[in-house]
Motif scaffolding. Structure first.
Motif, PDB file in Angstrom:
ATOM      1  N   TYR A   1       2.000  -6.041   2.302  1.00 25.51           N
ATOM      2  CA  TYR A   1       3.260  -5.354   2.059  1.00 25.51           C
ATOM      3  C   TYR A   1       4.322  -5.828   3.052  1.00 25.51           C
ATOM      4  O   TYR A   1       4.008  -6.231   4.167  1.00 25.51           O
ATOM      5  CB  TYR A   1       3.060  -3.835   2.199  1.00 25.51           C
ATOM      6  CG  TYR A   1       2.043  -3.326   1.204  1.00 25.51           C
ATOM      7  CD1 TYR A   1       2.434  -2.938  -0.064  1.00 25.51           C
ATOM      8  CD2 TYR A   1       0.693  -3.285   1.518  1.00 25.51           C
ATOM      9  CE1 TYR A   1       1.506  -2.503  -0.999  1.00 25.51           C
ATOM     10  CE2 TYR A   1      -0.246  -2.858   0.589  1.00 25.51           C
ATOM     11  CZ  TYR A   1       0.167  -2.470  -0.667  1.00 25.51           C
ATOM     12  OH  TYR A   1      -0.750  -2.052  -1.589  1.00 25.51           O
ATOM     13  N   THR A   2       5.581  -5.740   2.654  1.00 32.02           N
ATOM     14  CA  THR A   2       6.660  -6.069   3.578  1.00 32.02           C
ATOM     15  C   THR A   2       6.655  -5.061   4.720  1.00 32.02           C
ATOM     16  O   THR A   2       6.131  -3.943   4.576  1.00 32.02           O
ATOM     17  CB  THR A   2       8.036  -6.040   2.881  1.00 32.02           C
ATOM     18  OG1 THR A   2       8.284  -4.727   2.377  1.00 32.02           O
ATOM     19  CG2 THR A   2       8.116  -7.062   1.741  1.00 32.02           C
TER      20      THR A   2
ATOM     21  N   ASP B   1       8.914  -3.268   5.752  1.00 39.20           N
ATOM     22  CA  ASP B   1       9.661  -2.053   5.387  1.00 39.20           C
ATOM     23  C   ASP B   1       9.323  -1.565   3.975  1.00 39.20           C
ATOM     24  O   ASP B   1      10.112  -0.872   3.330  1.00 39.20           O
ATOM     25  CB  ASP B   1      11.163  -2.289   5.516  1.00 39.20           C
ATOM     26  CG  ASP B   1      11.661  -3.391   4.595  1.00 39.20           C
ATOM     27  OD1 ASP B   1      10.832  -4.122   4.005  1.00 39.20           O
ATOM     28  OD2 ASP B   1      12.891  -3.534   4.452  1.00 39.20           O
ATOM     29  N   SER B   2       8.140  -1.903   3.493  1.00 39.25           N
ATOM     30  CA  SER B   2       7.709  -1.527   2.151  1.00 39.25           C
ATOM     31  C   SER B   2       7.879  -0.023   1.924  1.00 39.25           C
ATOM     32  O   SER B   2       7.674   0.794   2.823  1.00 39.25           O
ATOM     33  CB  SER B   2       6.228  -1.901   1.968  1.00 39.25           C
ATOM     34  OG  SER B   2       5.810  -1.670   0.652  1.00 39.25           O
TER      35      SER B   2
ATOM     36  N   ARG C   1       7.033   4.770   4.196  1.00 35.63           N
ATOM     37  CA  ARG C   1       7.864   3.593   4.443  1.00 35.63           C
ATOM     38  C   ARG C   1       7.320   2.821   5.633  1.00 35.63           C
ATOM     39  O   ARG C   1       7.156   3.376   6.708  1.00 35.63           O
ATOM     40  CB  ARG C   1       9.298   3.996   4.731  1.00 35.63           C
ATOM     41  CG  ARG C   1      10.196   2.778   4.976  1.00 35.63           C
ATOM     42  CD  ARG C   1      11.622   3.152   5.265  1.00 35.63           C
ATOM     43  NE  ARG C   1      12.305   3.660   4.098  1.00 35.63           N
ATOM     44  CZ  ARG C   1      12.933   2.904   3.188  1.00 35.63           C
ATOM     45  NH1 ARG C   1      12.939   1.599   3.326  1.00 35.63           N
ATOM     46  NH2 ARG C   1      13.546   3.451   2.172  1.00 35.63           N
TER      47      ARG C   1
ATOM     48  N   ARG D   1       4.779  -0.588   7.305  1.00 35.53           N
ATOM     49  CA  ARG D   1       3.355  -0.879   7.516  1.00 35.53           C
ATOM     50  C   ARG D   1       2.661   0.126   8.415  1.00 35.53           C
ATOM     51  O   ARG D   1       1.506   0.475   8.167  1.00 35.53           O
ATOM     52  CB  ARG D   1       3.184  -2.277   8.104  1.00 35.53           C
ATOM     53  CG  ARG D   1       3.375  -3.373   7.106  1.00 35.53           C
ATOM     54  CD  ARG D   1       3.030  -4.685   7.727  1.00 35.53           C
ATOM     55  NE  ARG D   1       3.244  -5.755   6.766  1.00 35.53           N
ATOM     56  CZ  ARG D   1       3.490  -6.995   7.124  1.00 35.53           C
ATOM     57  NH1 ARG D   1       3.537  -7.328   8.398  1.00 35.53           N
ATOM     58  NH2 ARG D   1       3.678  -7.917   6.215  1.00 35.53           N
TER      59      ARG D   1
ATOM     60  N   ASP E   1       8.679  -9.402  -3.025  1.00 33.34           N
ATOM     61  CA  ASP E   1       9.764 -10.234  -2.510  1.00 33.34           C
ATOM     62  C   ASP E   1       9.450 -11.703  -2.814  1.00 33.34           C
ATOM     63  O   ASP E   1       8.408 -12.023  -3.407  1.00 33.34           O
ATOM     64  CB  ASP E   1      10.012  -9.971  -1.023  1.00 33.34           C
ATOM     65  CG  ASP E   1       8.935 -10.505  -0.093  1.00 33.34           C
ATOM     66  OD1 ASP E   1       7.968 -11.172  -0.545  1.00 33.34           O
ATOM     67  OD2 ASP E   1       9.054 -10.254   1.123  1.00 33.34           O
TER      68      ASP E   1
ATOM     69  N   ARG F   1       7.119  -5.126  -1.830  1.00 36.17           N
ATOM     70  CA  ARG F   1       8.150  -4.342  -1.144  1.00 36.17           C
ATOM     71  C   ARG F   1       8.268  -2.929  -1.691  1.00 36.17           C
ATOM     72  O   ARG F   1       8.866  -2.071  -1.063  1.00 36.17           O
ATOM     73  CB  ARG F   1       9.487  -5.059  -1.177  1.00 36.17           C
ATOM     74  CG  ARG F   1      10.082  -5.235  -2.535  1.00 36.17           C
ATOM     75  CD  ARG F   1      11.426  -5.930  -2.421  1.00 36.17           C
ATOM     76  NE  ARG F   1      11.887  -6.394  -3.708  1.00 36.17           N
ATOM     77  CZ  ARG F   1      12.699  -7.406  -3.870  1.00 36.17           C
ATOM     78  NH1 ARG F   1      13.147  -8.067  -2.828  1.00 36.17           N
ATOM     79  NH2 ARG F   1      13.071  -7.758  -5.069  1.00 36.17           N
ATOM     80  N   ARG F   2       7.667  -2.688  -2.853  1.00 36.60           N
ATOM     81  CA  ARG F   2       7.711  -1.352  -3.431  1.00 36.60           C
ATOM     82  C   ARG F   2       6.425  -1.105  -4.207  1.00 36.60           C
ATOM     83  O   ARG F   2       5.955  -1.977  -4.940  1.00 36.60           O
ATOM     84  CB  ARG F   2       8.918  -1.218  -4.345  1.00 36.60           C
ATOM     85  CG  ARG F   2       9.097   0.163  -4.886  1.00 36.60           C
ATOM     86  CD  ARG F   2      10.354   0.245  -5.757  1.00 36.60           C
ATOM     87  NE  ARG F   2      10.572   1.614  -6.141  1.00 36.60           N
ATOM     88  CZ  ARG F   2      11.535   2.377  -5.677  1.00 36.60           C
ATOM     89  NH1 ARG F   2      12.391   1.906  -4.809  1.00 36.60           N
ATOM     90  NH2 ARG F   2      11.658   3.609  -6.087  1.00 36.60           N
TER      91      ARG F   2
END
Length: 155
Positions: free
Chosen positions: A39-40, A42-43, A53, A55, A113, A119-120
């Motif tokens: 995950y990003t 800021d996922s 929100r 990691r 991304d 990212r979501r």
């Protein structure tokens, strides 16, 4: 250096299936740190009625989840995909500390991304009590049961 997690968008059928299988494998490890790396930083997640929100929050959420949901084992199936989104349906089995088994049914919507990081994630999940003898999953998916031709029953 930018983090990345192939395959990258835009997805084709093989790339989408690879993402689904990689996610299943990571979640079946029950290693929150390993899972969070997909995950990003800021996922954004919606998981049932929780909003998460980043990691650090993902690791905290998964650590608590797998302390509650014992002997967790998951199966995911590709539902649909487009250039940078994938829809998944899944089932997982687990038991609580009292020994009651459950099968959890759900759907996820994923958005990625450019580097292949999610990212979501939005997940809707329902739990059904089952007996231990009613279980279907007994560990990670064997290599002989991987791919689109190996789906799972709806109920």
């Amino acid at each position: 250096m930018t983090e990345s997690r192939p395959p990258f968008p835009p997805f084709d059928r093989d790339g989408a299936w690879a993402k689904v299988q990689a996610a299943e494998d990571a979640w079946n490890s029950r290693d929150p740190h390993r899972v969070a790396l997909a995950y990003t930083a800021d996922s954004v997640w919606r998981n049932r009625d929780e909003f998460i929100r980043g990691r650090t929050a993902i690791v905290e959420f998964l650590t608590a989840k797998w302390e509650r949901e014992l002997d967790y084992v998951l199966r995911k199936s590709l539902w649909a995909y487009d250039d940078r989104r994938i829809a998944v349906r899944f089932q997982y089995e687990w038991h609580d500390r009292e020994g009651q088994w459950f099968r959890s049914y759900g759907n996820e919507l994923w958005e990625f991304d450019d580097h292949g990081l999610m990212r979501r994630r939005e997940a809707s999940i329902n739990d059904v009590e089952i007996t231990e003898s009613g279980r279907r999953f007994f560990g990670p998916r064997p290599a002989t049961e991987r791919g689109p031709e190996h789906d799972f029953p709806l109920h």
